[in-house]
Scaffold this motif. Structure first.
Motif, PDB file in Angstrom:
ATOM      1  N   LYS A 127       0.824  -1.218   0.000  1.00  0.00           N
ATOM      2  CA  LYS A 127       0.000   0.000   0.000  1.00  0.00           C
ATOM      3  C   LYS A 127       0.849   1.254   0.000  1.00  0.00           C
ATOM      4  O   LYS A 127       0.426   2.303  -0.468  1.00  0.00           O
ATOM      5  CB  LYS A 127      -0.953  -0.020   1.195  1.00  0.00           C
ATOM      6  CG  LYS A 127      -0.292   0.001   2.542  1.00  0.00           C
ATOM      7  CD  LYS A 127      -1.302  -0.268   3.641  1.00  0.00           C
ATOM      8  CE  LYS A 127      -1.547  -1.747   3.813  1.00  0.00           C
ATOM      9  NZ  LYS A 127      -2.539  -2.102   4.821  1.00  0.00           N
ATOM     10  N   ASP A 152      -5.028  -5.811  -0.345  1.00  0.00           N
ATOM     11  CA  ASP A 152      -5.336  -5.327   1.002  1.00  0.00           C
ATOM     12  C   ASP A 152      -6.790  -5.711   1.285  1.00  0.00           C
ATOM     13  O   ASP A 152      -7.678  -5.484   0.442  1.00  0.00           O
ATOM     14  CB  ASP A 152      -5.153  -3.796   1.021  1.00  0.00           C
ATOM     15  CG  ASP A 152      -4.701  -3.292   2.373  1.00  0.00           C
ATOM     16  OD1 ASP A 152      -4.744  -4.070   3.335  1.00  0.00           O
ATOM     17  OD2 ASP A 152      -4.312  -2.111   2.454  1.00  0.00           O
ATOM     18  N   SER A 153      -7.046  -6.330   2.429  1.00  0.00           N
ATOM     19  CA  SER A 153      -8.344  -6.994   2.618  1.00  0.00           C
ATOM     20  C   SER A 153      -9.521  -6.022   2.500  1.00  0.00           C
ATOM     21  O   SER A 153     -10.560  -6.368   1.931  1.00  0.00           O
ATOM     22  CB  SER A 153      -8.381  -7.712   3.965  1.00  0.00           C
ATOM     23  OG  SER A 153      -8.134  -6.800   5.006  1.00  0.00           O
ATOM     24  N   GLU A 154      -9.346  -4.797   3.000  1.00  0.00           N
ATOM     25  CA  GLU A 154     -10.440  -3.823   2.948  1.00  0.00           C
ATOM     26  C   GLU A 154     -10.757  -3.444   1.504  1.00  0.00           C
ATOM     27  O   GLU A 154     -11.923  -3.333   1.111  1.00  0.00           O
ATOM     28  CB  GLU A 154     -10.064  -2.554   3.726  1.00  0.00           C
ATOM     29  CG  GLU A 154      -9.859  -2.762   5.220  1.00  0.00           C
ATOM     30  CD  GLU A 154      -8.547  -3.444   5.574  1.00  0.00           C
ATOM     31  OE1 GLU A 154      -7.731  -3.696   4.661  1.00  0.00           O
ATOM     32  OE2 GLU A 154      -8.337  -3.744   6.759  1.00  0.00           O
ATOM     33  N   ASN A 223      -2.106   2.419   9.716  1.00  0.00           N
ATOM     34  CA  ASN A 223      -2.475   1.483   8.660  1.00  0.00           C
ATOM     35  C   ASN A 223      -3.810   1.882   8.052  1.00  0.00           C
ATOM     36  O   ASN A 223      -3.971   1.899   6.829  1.00  0.00           O
ATOM     37  CB  ASN A 223      -2.526   0.055   9.208  1.00  0.00           C
ATOM     38  CG  ASN A 223      -2.833  -0.954   8.108  1.00  0.00           C
ATOM     39  OD1 ASN A 223      -2.203  -0.936   7.053  1.00  0.00           O
ATOM     40  ND2 ASN A 223      -3.833  -1.791   8.320  1.00  0.00           N
ATOM     41  N   GLU A 227      -4.696   3.216   4.338  1.00  0.00           N
ATOM     42  CA  GLU A 227      -5.749   2.552   3.549  1.00  0.00           C
ATOM     43  C   GLU A 227      -6.807   3.534   3.047  1.00  0.00           C
ATOM     44  O   GLU A 227      -7.400   3.321   1.986  1.00  0.00           O
ATOM     45  CB  GLU A 227      -6.392   1.446   4.393  1.00  0.00           C
ATOM     46  CG  GLU A 227      -5.418   0.296   4.599  1.00  0.00           C
ATOM     47  CD  GLU A 227      -5.969  -0.865   5.404  1.00  0.00           C
ATOM     48  OE1 GLU A 227      -5.278  -1.880   5.508  1.00  0.00           O
ATOM     49  OE2 GLU A 227      -7.105  -0.755   5.926  1.00  0.00           O
TER      50      GLU A 227
END
Ligand code: NAD
Ligand code: MG
Length: 394
Positions: A127, A152-154, A223, A227
């Motif tokens: 990221k 990235d999971s989100e 983080n 994001e």
């Protein structure tokens, strides 16, 4: 079906290991053709023995001889290279059609850009590269004409919840993107309680098992700040259309809010193999080694507002995003220096946000021109961060 040739940049790390686990489950679909690590030649050689890539690269050039010896001892015959330029060349080169960008930090920028420019399928975990160079990365993707699938999971969750066809916030009836945050290991604590927390405590994430840098970022909420910036670029979402909600169970990975009042969410275990498998196979679905989610067994899902007074980094990231230009690159560079110092024991936990804030004040945003000027600004921000560190904490 042609077998995808996958370059795993950061193969020995947390994302790299999860990626290789998914690849190993589907030899008819994927092959790990290039493996890259920074210094860990022992782990890299073991991976080469198992995955038999065409090319193995160790970024630290002083370790190349060691890697060559280990591969020879294990009877592995593959090409070996070293140095940052070799990593970038491999990301752009003919040995892969898919690149998993899973190097940690700004060190991943050049290879990420190279993969984008050459039209590879880019699975973006790194990221920091999009936080530093969002506009440049999007331009490189347009130039190359390939796909970027967020890992990235989100962002992978939002990608799955948006209507098909590269929709963006404000169009297609999308009102808001809602990123979930676990809150990290210090959720619920106040500033008075955080003065003496240690790197080991910060890295003990309650839900996710990750590398040390992102674990500290999760503990500070930087983080989530990174994001938010990542979501802004990936989904062309203005800052005011991005919200953050703390969700300690880490089962809802993020949500999309539509104008008709619908909210779509993606749920799953906190296991990065789900997002990685989704990104590798998209638009198909493949088995990822992740068990089904038993909602009744979990029982409840909690949500609360983030505490940005205690966890200042999230607010600083929003400020940098609104400031525009290269402010997010300055934020990222200062944060990398601060996290390193915290992990080394020379900066207290609360000093991370203080240091980032000071550097942002000292270096007002400038327009992003090209990668070279961005690299110079990144270096300037790191120097400024080290100065603050010396003056204020040593
Ligand atoms: P990690 O520390 O576990 O692994 C980092 C990998 O990068 C290692 O293989 C290391 O050898 C390699 N590396 C480090 N510096 C390098 C350099 N200069 N050149 C080449 N290789 C280098 O980190 P991680 O947790 O796997 O995270 C990797 C990236 O993915 C980070 O940007 C992180 O923010 C992002 N990410 C991670 C997770 C997670 O669950 N771990 C989730 C979302 C996003
Ligand atoms: Mg994430």
């Amino acid at each position: 079906m042609a077998v995808r040739q996958v370059a795993v940049l950061g193969a020995t790390g947390s994302i790299g290991t999860s990626t290789l686990d998914v690849i190993a489950r589907h030899p008819e679909r994927f092959r790990a053709s290039v493996l890259v690590a920074n210094q860990s030649t022992e782990a890299l050689a073991t991976l080469c023995e198992r995955f038999r890539p065409d090319l193995a690269i160790v970024a630290d050039a002083s370790m190349e001889g060691d890697l060559v010896r280990r591969l020879a001892a294990a009877g592995v015959r593959c090409e070996v290279a070293s140095g940052a330029d070799a990593v970038t060349a491999a990301a752009a080169g003919p040995l892969c059609d898919t690149v998993v960008a899973a190097i940690v930090g700004a060190a991943g920028l050049d290879s990420t850009l190279a993969a984008a420019r050459t039209g590879k399928r880019l699975l973006l975990a790194n990221k920091e590269s999009i936080v530093m160079a969002g506009e440049l990365l999007l331009a490189a993707l347009r130039e190359g004409g390939g796909d970027l699938i967020p890992v990235d999971s989100e962002h992978n969750a939002i990608f799955q919840c948006l209507p098909p066809g590269r929709p963006v916030a404000g169009r297609g009836g999308v009102r808001r993107l809602v990123l979930t945050a676990s809150g990290g290991p210090f959720r619920g604590r106040g500033r008075a309680d955080l003065g003496t927390v240690t790197p080991a405590q910060a890295c003990a994430h309650p839900k996710w098992s990750m590398g040390r840098k992102i674990s500290v970022d999760s503990a500070t909420l930087m983080n989530k700040g990174l994001e938010v910036i990542e979501a802004h670029h990936l989904f062309q979402a203005p800052p005011e259309t991005i919200d953050v909600v703390v969700h300690p169970q880490s089962l809802v990975h993020s949500l999309v809010d539509y104008v008709d009042g619908s909210m779509l969410a993606q749920l799953g275990h906190p296991d990065m193999r789900t997002a990685i498998a989704c990104a590798l196979a998209w638009p198909e679905r493949i088995e990822a080694g992740v068990p089904p989610l038993d909602l009744a067994a979990h029982g409840r899902l909690d949500f609360e507002a983030p505490d940005t007074d205690t966890f200042r980094c999230l607010a600083l990231a929003f400020d940098a995003l609104r400031a525009g230009g290269d402010a997010t690159a300055i934020l990222n560079a200062a944060n990398e220096v601060a996290v390193e110092a915290f992990l080394a024991g020379t900066l207290p936990f609360l000093g991370i946000a203080e240091l980032v804030e000071r550097v942002l004040e000292e270096l007002p945003a400038k327009p992003v021109v090209d990668v070279q000027t961005l690299a110079a600004r990144d270096a300037e921000a790191r120097r400024a961060a080290r100065d603050v560190l010396r003056r204020a904490y040593c």
